[in-house]
Design an enzyme around this catalytic site. Structure first.
Site, PDB file in Angstrom:
ATOM      1  N   HIS A 145     -25.761  14.290  33.683  1.00  0.00           N
ATOM      2  CA  HIS A 145     -26.900  14.710  34.505  1.00  0.00           C
ATOM      3  C   HIS A 145     -27.502  13.578  35.337  1.00  0.00           C
ATOM      4  O   HIS A 145     -28.686  13.262  35.233  1.00  0.00           O
ATOM      5  CB  HIS A 145     -27.979  15.347  33.618  1.00  0.00           C
ATOM      6  CG  HIS A 145     -27.509  16.540  32.852  1.00  0.00           C
ATOM      7  ND1 HIS A 145     -28.317  17.239  31.986  1.00  0.00           N
ATOM      8  CD2 HIS A 145     -26.291  17.152  32.805  1.00  0.00           C
ATOM      9  CE1 HIS A 145     -27.629  18.233  31.438  1.00  0.00           C
ATOM     10  NE2 HIS A 145     -26.387  18.191  31.925  1.00  0.00           N
ATOM     11  N   GLU A 237     -30.124  27.402  39.278  1.00  0.00           N
ATOM     12  CA  GLU A 237     -31.217  27.791  40.174  1.00  0.00           C
ATOM     13  C   GLU A 237     -31.034  27.274  41.594  1.00  0.00           C
ATOM     14  O   GLU A 237     -30.389  26.242  41.830  1.00  0.00           O
ATOM     15  CB  GLU A 237     -32.548  27.239  39.644  1.00  0.00           C
ATOM     16  CG  GLU A 237     -32.971  27.799  38.311  1.00  0.00           C
ATOM     17  CD  GLU A 237     -34.308  27.253  37.839  1.00  0.00           C
ATOM     18  OE1 GLU A 237     -34.785  27.727  36.787  1.00  0.00           O
ATOM     19  OE2 GLU A 237     -34.877  26.350  38.502  1.00  0.00           O
ATOM     20  N   TYR A 247     -40.982  22.387  38.385  1.00  0.00           N
ATOM     21  CA  TYR A 247     -39.980  23.456  38.376  1.00  0.00           C
ATOM     22  C   TYR A 247     -39.576  23.894  36.964  1.00  0.00           C
ATOM     23  O   TYR A 247     -38.645  24.673  36.813  1.00  0.00           O
ATOM     24  CB  TYR A 247     -38.787  23.052  39.248  1.00  0.00           C
ATOM     25  CG  TYR A 247     -39.219  23.074  40.695  1.00  0.00           C
ATOM     26  CD1 TYR A 247     -39.125  24.228  41.453  1.00  0.00           C
ATOM     27  CD2 TYR A 247     -39.851  21.965  41.260  1.00  0.00           C
ATOM     28  CE1 TYR A 247     -39.606  24.277  42.755  1.00  0.00           C
ATOM     29  CE2 TYR A 247     -40.336  22.007  42.554  1.00  0.00           C
ATOM     30  CZ  TYR A 247     -40.216  23.166  43.294  1.00  0.00           C
ATOM     31  OH  TYR A 247     -40.716  23.214  44.579  1.00  0.00           O
ATOM     32  N   TYR A 258     -26.900  26.172  24.914  1.00  0.00           N
ATOM     33  CA  TYR A 258     -25.500  26.493  24.666  1.00  0.00           C
ATOM     34  C   TYR A 258     -25.302  27.127  23.289  1.00  0.00           C
ATOM     35  O   TYR A 258     -24.336  27.854  23.063  1.00  0.00           O
ATOM     36  CB  TYR A 258     -24.635  25.239  24.820  1.00  0.00           C
ATOM     37  CG  TYR A 258     -24.608  24.740  26.247  1.00  0.00           C
ATOM     38  CD1 TYR A 258     -24.034  25.508  27.263  1.00  0.00           C
ATOM     39  CD2 TYR A 258     -25.170  23.522  26.593  1.00  0.00           C
ATOM     40  CE1 TYR A 258     -24.021  25.060  28.573  1.00  0.00           C
ATOM     41  CE2 TYR A 258     -25.161  23.067  27.902  1.00  0.00           C
ATOM     42  CZ  TYR A 258     -24.584  23.842  28.887  1.00  0.00           C
ATOM     43  OH  TYR A 258     -24.579  23.401  30.180  1.00  0.00           O
TER      44      TYR A 258
END
Length: 366
Positions: A145, A237, A247, A258
């Site tokens: 990420h 998104e 957000y 998961y």
């Protein structure tokens, strides 16, 4: 010495294009560059030619039938999803040949998303005057990420996306840049009207927060910034990014962990933004483009998002007010294998990078 990497552009342009049936009719998908190793981003140079980054750390200049490696990049932490990532060719490139790159920078404790500014020399074979103008703090271990798209706003500032590095709570912590969109000047300084510049303990570069792993970003015709971001299991998104907005990750989401467990408090919470669109199941969205050309007039103003999971390009339309986004079509062919980036070419053709094929493709009407 300049190392010749591939010499394919002119040759491959002569190979038969593959037809793809779409809502705009049949389109040709032509392979323009092959032999790429996990390509991540592409951009077009004024006057011709283009640049391509590979996550493993190569920067390529493609022109006149050949692709040559450009030297002068900083040390890159090629770990997990990290490496050499996005590139930005600013609007005034012809004045001083300045370029910007995002990459995962080696740091104490791991690596973090960083922005590098450099000058492309006239021969387009090396970068000079390079410097890191931003790096997230502190470094994080692991390879997940990094986010990492960079866009030049209409205000001239740089907007860059940063993932939460797999540390979910950090996306709600303004003392860290994890899970944010940052806004900085081209020299790395912080604009005085950034939303959290006067908040004690906050990172002043932050423009918006509560993001998970935003890997696509683009401006619309009105200069609004849009990003797409990976959810967990479901809940990818598309968001219109607003100054100071939250957000929601990991407090709200339209997906699940998961493991199947619920994320946070559900899908809504006061003070947190709702997505303009979400995918369930997840498509693993990556590069993003909002089409402004005339070559595909039926698609003017539409969003295009590459999918790393379903081997396709998602075309999305917006409501008249521009706030609601709907997936209208999925463009899929053998060439759209793990689409990492998608861009509009100078003539209005649509270009995309396929990780699965190790190639750059150009889409034109049949």
């Amino acid at each position: 010495m300049i190392r010749l990497v591939v010499a394919l552009l002119l040759t491959l342009a002569l190979t038969p294009a593959q037809a793809l049936e779409t809502s705009a009719g049949s389109v040709n998908v032509t392979r323009m560059v092959s032999g790429l190793q996990e390509p991540w981003a592409l951009g077009f140079l004024p006057g011709g030619g283009m640049l391509i980054t590979e996550r493993g750390g190569r920067l390529l200049h493609v022109a006149d039938g050949a692709a040559r490696e450009i030297s002068g990049l900083p040390e890159v932490a090629t770990v997990g999803q990290g490496g050499l990532l996005d590139l930005l060719i600013p609007r005034d490139f012809v004045q001083d040949r300045t370029l910007f790159f995002t990459f995962s920078k080696p740091q104490s404790g791991g690596a973090g998303t960083a922005i590098y500014r450099a000058t492309l020399d006239p021969g387009a074979d090396r970068l000079t005057d390079g410097q890191v103008i931003f790096e997230m703090q502190p470094g994080s271990s692991g390879g997940r990420h990094f986010g990492s798209r960079i866009v030049e706003g209409t205000d001239g500032y740089l907007y860059a996306t940063i993932g939460e590095r797999g540390d979910r709570p950090s996306a709600q912590d303004l003392s860290r840049e994890n899970g944010s969109v940052i806004r900085i000047a081209r020299d790395g300084s912080v604009p005085g009207d950034n939303p959290f510049i006067d908040r004690d303990g906050a990172q002043s570069e932050i423009w918006s927060y509560g993001h998970r792993n935003p890997q696509g970003a683009a401006l619309d015709a009105d200069g609004n910034l849009w990003v797409n971001e990976h959810g967990a299991r479901g809940g990818d998104e598309v968001n219109r990014v607003r100054r100071g907005a939250n957000y929601g990750w990991p407090v709200i989401s339209y997906g699940t962990h998961y493991s199947g467990a619920k994320i946070g408090v559900g899908t809504h919470k006061e003070g947190m933004e709702q997505p303009a669109h979400y995918w369930d199941p997840s498509i693993a969205p990556s590069g993003m483009m909002i089409y402004t050309g005339e070559m595909f007039s039926d698609w003017h103003g539409d969003m295009f998002v590459g999918s790393l999971k379903f081997d396709m390009i998602s075309r999305l339309t917006r409501s008249e007010a521009g706030e609601d986004v709907t997936e209208a079509e999925r463009l899929s062919s053998p060439e759209t294998a793990r689409v990492r980036d998608i861009m509009e070419g100078p003539d209005g053709a649509i270009w995309f990078l396929s990780v699965g094929r190790g190639a750059a493709y150009r889409m034109t009407p049949d």
